[in-house]
Design an enzyme around this catalytic site. Structure first.
Site, short mmCIF file in Angstrom:
data_model
loop_
_atom_site.label_atom_id
_atom_site.label_comp_id
_atom_site.label_asym_id
_atom_site.label_seq_id
_atom_site.Cartn_x
_atom_site.Cartn_y
_atom_site.Cartn_z
N SER A 39 -40.22 -28.81 48.34
CA SER A 39 -39.49 -29.16 49.56
C SER A 39 -38.07 -28.63 49.59
O SER A 39 -37.41 -28.65 50.63
CB SER A 39 -39.46 -30.69 49.73
OG SER A 39 -40.77 -31.17 49.98
N GLU B 207 0.79 -1.23 0.00
CA GLU B 207 0.00 0.00 0.00
C GLU B 207 0.82 1.28 0.00
O GLU B 207 0.36 2.31 -0.48
CB GLU B 207 -0.94 0.00 1.23
CG GLU B 207 -2.00 -1.07 1.19
CD GLU B 207 -2.96 -0.89 0.03
OE1 GLU B 207 -3.42 0.25 -0.20
OE2 GLU B 207 -3.24 -1.89 -0.67
#
Length: 564
Positions: A373, A88
């Site tokens: 329970s 680039e």
């Protein structure tokens, strides 16, 4: 005639002066706008994913609007940096923002081809375009881009510009920035990229939509080879390294799917398909979004450190899936599981249902169900706190209780004329439990339930002793943790701390919820002893018959018609 000429001359000079002043003013405004843009520019403001870590510091998930994770330049492979510069901007460290040589070379290539074949923008110009300007191709934008690049180069170091560029650039297939691309394509960190992998990623930059190896592998390979050739010609890599990299095959990591949208079956929920712990992760997402907002979570780059133990989570999901398949072939029943470290309140594993994609409702945290329970230990703990002991005798359990609806006597399968507290809990006597609550008082029972972490409102009725008040599984599990932790309850948490993108801690669970004493240490010891009897020779003894031999304390619980 002479006067006319003089007048015309004055008008001409006046017009020229006005035009000159107008141009100066326009240039001043233009330059002021550029200066303002440069002054306000921040290089590290790109949306960044918030990362989620397990209790061992391993990255397990991310929340993001874009798949992006910023990393400093020293955590990017040198090969990747070299590949990007070769592809680039080979003169990046020598120019001042504009590469005149590169621009001339690109113009010559375009002229010979009579088409736009090569761009002349530097990395700095590309960054400016990405951060400040629109992608429109016109003269005004190109001039702004070039002038801004010169200003940015004066304000920021080259390394800062390159780091921002690598973290912002799009690499295709939904990956923004080098770290996300490295993990998405190769399943590794950017620091670990090879020469061949780096060249391929650098080759994607000009054409991310069509050069992605997942979309066009042949195009990606061609682009890689072009970058490798540029690296060889530039002296970045030797001939041997070039040959090795050019002959390397494209070995992509399996494509990652969003587990929130990818269905899975519970039989494989514990495999590494990205679908483990979705109920846990969704709960984390809800919490952090409530605390920090959607934008900060999806774009703010938070670092979220959770209590999740992935190994235990896999076991938990497998256990729930296996048990559901044993008892329900219709696939209509649901299950939930919570595992907590009672010393810290940290949730180690959480399963909120059979399958997140079929039903994301979290039954471990959001569902309020009657515990049956399983509520009795909280009642019996309240009794011991009031001076009763495991050997205290409970009598008169066959005497009906007077209520507004008339006399009431609960049914039960394990009833005798009298029990000690220990015996009553071991056999889970309903009538004894109701009688114990008469001895202790409904208000006292509610008070101790709240002290043990039950946050939902509990009804002031005799049947509360049988677990008719609705609770969440997470709260109930946390309450049991007090028995294992010497009477101290540590508020449950899914997250230990959260840091911002710079690593500064901005939230800690230890600040919001501190352990506190809910019951006396002696009470916790006696309750653990009684609950061990439940497991060894009471209603929980079936676990022993299945081969479970480790020390354990627990309690079973069902509701009418075994709905829960």
């Amino acid at each position: 005639m002479k006067r006319v000429k003089q007048t015309a001359c004055v008008l001409l000079w006046s017009t020229g002066a006005l035009a000159f002043l107008f141009c100066l003013g326009s240039l001043h405004l233009f330059a002021s706008g550029l200066d303002r843009l440069t002054r306000d520019l921040q290089l590290d403001t790109a949306p960044e994913a918030s990362l989620v870590y397990d209790r061992h510091g391993n990255l397990v998930f991310s929340f993001a609007s874009e798949d992006r994770t910023n990393v400093p330049l020293d955590r990017v492979s040198p090969a990747m940096i070299s590949a990007v510069l070769a592809a680039e901007d080979r003169n990046f460290f020598r120019h001042a923002g504009m590469d005149v040589v590169g621009l001339a070379r690109a113009a010559w290539v375009d002229l010979k081809a009579q088409a736009v074949k090569q761009g002349g923008s530097t990395i700095t110009q590309q960054l400016i375009r990405n951060v400040l300007l629109s992608p429109d191709r016109n003269l005004e934008r190109k001039v702004k881009e070039a002038l801004l690049a010169l200003r940015v180069e004066r304000r920021f170091k080259k390394e800062e510009i390159l780091e921002a560029y690598l973290n912002r650039i799009y690499f295709g297939s939904g990956h923004y920035g080098i770290e996300a691309a490295a993990r998405g394509y190769f399943g590794k960190a950017a620091a670990a990229l090879t020469v061949s992998e780096s060249a391929m990623l650098a080759g994607i930059i000009p054409c991310p939509s069509v050069c992605s190896p997942r979309i066009s592998p042949n195009v990606a390979k061609t682009r890689r080879d072009i970058v490798l050739e540029a690296m060889r010609k530039g002296g970045v890599i030797a001939a041997e390294a070039y040959t090795e990299a050019a002959s390397a095959t494209l070995a992509l990591a399996p494509e990652r799917h969003d587990p929130y949208t990818t269905p899975h079956h519970e039989s494989v929920a514990h495999h590494s398909d990205g679908a483990t712990g979705l109920y846990f992760l969704e709960a984390v997402r809800r919490q952090v979004m409530d605390q920090f907002g959607v934008a900060d979570v999806l774009e703010g780059g938070l670092r979220i450190y959770t209590t999740l133990d992935m190994t235990l989570q896999e076991y938990a999901e497998e256990a729930v899936a296996t048990r559901l398949s044993q008892i329900d072939r219709s696939r209509r029943l649901q299950g939930a599981l919570v595992a907590i470290d009672p010393r810290t309140g940290e949730v180690l594993a959480l399963v909120g249902g059979r399958d997140f994609h079929t039903s994301p409702f979290n039954r471990a945290m959001q569902a309020k169900r009657q515990p049956g329970s399983a509520f009795k230990p909280l009642l019996f703990a309240a009794a011991i706190e009031q001076g009763y002991t495991p050997s205290s005798l409970v009598t008169g359990i066959d005497v009906p209780i007077q209520t507004r609806q008339g006399a009431w006597l609960p049914s039960g399968e394990h009833e005798a004329a009298s029990y000690t507290l220990r015996q009553a809990l071991t056999v889970s006597s309903n009538r004894a439990a109701v009688r114990v609550m008469q001895m202790v008082g409904i208000t006292t029972t509610q008070t101790y339930a709240r002290r043990l972490g039950i946050r939902s409102p509990l009804p002031a009725v005799p049947s509360l002793a049988l677990g008719t008040g609705e609770v969440t599984l997470l709260d109930l599990t946390s309450a049991y943790g007090a028995f294992a932790n010497g009477g101290v309850i540590a508020p449950h948490t899914l997250i230990t701390h959260i840091a911002d993108r710079s690593g500064a801690i901005i939230w800690q669970s230890s600040i919001e919820g501190r352990p506190h004493r809910a019951i006396r240490e002696g009470t916790a010891y006696l309750m653990s002893s009684m609950l061990a009897d439940v497991m060894n020779r009471g209603t929980g003894a079936h676990a022993r018959s299945e081969g479970f031999r480790r020390p354990a304390a627990g309690k079973t619980g069902t509701t009418d018609d075994y709905a829960d």
